[in-house]
Design a protein around this motif. Structure first.
Motif, short mmCIF file in Angstrom:
data_model
loop_
_atom_site.label_atom_id
_atom_site.label_comp_id
_atom_site.label_asym_id
_atom_site.label_seq_id
_atom_site.Cartn_x
_atom_site.Cartn_y
_atom_site.Cartn_z
N LYS A 105 0.87 -1.19 0.00
CA LYS A 105 0.00 0.00 0.00
C LYS A 105 0.90 1.22 0.00
O LYS A 105 2.00 1.20 0.55
CB LYS A 105 -0.88 0.05 1.26
N SER A 106 0.41 2.30 -0.59
CA SER A 106 1.18 3.56 -0.58
C SER A 106 1.09 4.20 0.81
O SER A 106 0.22 3.87 1.62
CB SER A 106 0.63 4.52 -1.63
N ALA A 107 1.98 5.16 1.06
CA ALA A 107 1.95 5.90 2.32
C ALA A 107 0.61 6.63 2.48
O ALA A 107 0.05 6.69 3.57
CB ALA A 107 3.11 6.88 2.39
N ASP A 108 0.10 7.16 1.38
CA ASP A 108 -1.20 7.84 1.42
C ASP A 108 -2.32 6.88 1.81
O ASP A 108 -3.20 7.23 2.60
CB ASP A 108 -1.51 8.50 0.07
N GLN A 109 -2.30 5.65 1.24
CA GLN A 109 -3.32 4.66 1.58
C GLN A 109 -3.23 4.27 3.06
O GLN A 109 -4.25 4.12 3.72
CB GLN A 109 -3.17 3.41 0.71
N GLN A 127 -2.09 6.13 5.46
CA GLN A 127 -2.57 7.27 6.23
C GLN A 127 -4.10 7.33 6.21
O GLN A 127 -4.73 7.60 7.24
CB GLN A 127 -1.98 8.56 5.67
N GLN A 128 -4.71 7.06 5.06
CA GLN A 128 -6.18 7.06 4.97
C GLN A 128 -6.77 5.94 5.83
O GLN A 128 -7.76 6.15 6.53
CB GLN A 128 -6.62 6.89 3.52
N LYS A 152 7.72 6.99 8.13
CA LYS A 152 8.14 7.65 6.89
C LYS A 152 9.60 8.07 6.96
O LYS A 152 10.35 7.91 6.00
CB LYS A 152 7.25 8.88 6.61
N ASP A 185 8.04 9.30 1.81
CA ASP A 185 6.84 8.63 1.31
C ASP A 185 7.20 7.48 0.38
O ASP A 185 8.30 7.42 -0.17
CB ASP A 185 5.96 9.62 0.54
N LYS A 187 5.27 4.57 -2.60
CA LYS A 187 4.12 4.21 -3.42
C LYS A 187 3.96 2.69 -3.38
O LYS A 187 4.90 1.97 -3.05
CB LYS A 187 4.35 4.66 -4.87
#
Length: 144
Positions: free
Chosen positions: A79-83, A85-86, A111, A117, A119
């Motif tokens: 999973k990405s860092a954004d995912q 975090q979500q 991080k 970050d 991906k």
């Protein structure tokens, strides 16, 4: 002739003892070490990473139930860092402000340790030392 029979039996017993001692070694196999690290990642909530190209580069038995292992492996992000975090944010909807702050700090520390970050599909080369404890369920990474 009786002496030869006795000597032969003693020699056979000695060989069996040597073989069994090797089979009952108290050191973990490479697979045991990898499994312990994967369990540790899973239990820490890091189910967004997988391990490949695993290699134990060195090891030392500290005692019957403690083993230090030096390893290298490739860590792949699923999973990405954004995912991440979500997912973290959605799981914290009913959390206290302190819990949210702690989760945010944990993600920030992750991080930083991963070089920023990432991906989905990104990889990192990892070289690390782990202390393993032998438990009733097998070898586990020591906490702390």
């Amino acid at each position: 002739m009786d002496f030869m029979k006795i000597a032969s039996r003693l020699f056979s017993l000695l060989l069996v003892t040597i073989v069994l001692t090797g089979c009952l070694s108290s050191t973990p196999s490479d697979g045991d070490v990898k499994a312990a690290i994967e369990i540790s990642l899973s239990e820490s909530g890091s189910d967004f990473m997988s391990i490949s190209n695993f290699k134990k580069t060195n090891g030392m038995e500290v005692s019957d139930n403690v083993y230090n292992a030096d390893v290298s492996y490739t860590l792949t992000f699923t999973k990405s860092a954004d995912q991440v975090q979500q997912d973290l944010a959605s799981g914290l909807r009913n959390a206290t402000p302190m819990e949210r702050m702690a989760a945010g700090m944990t993600l920030a520390a992750l991080k930083m340790s991963m070089g920023g970050d990432w991906k989905t599909g990104d990889t990192r080369q990892v070289s690390n030392s782990y202390k393993l404890n032998k438990t009733e369920q097998g070898w586990r990474v020591a906490e702390g």
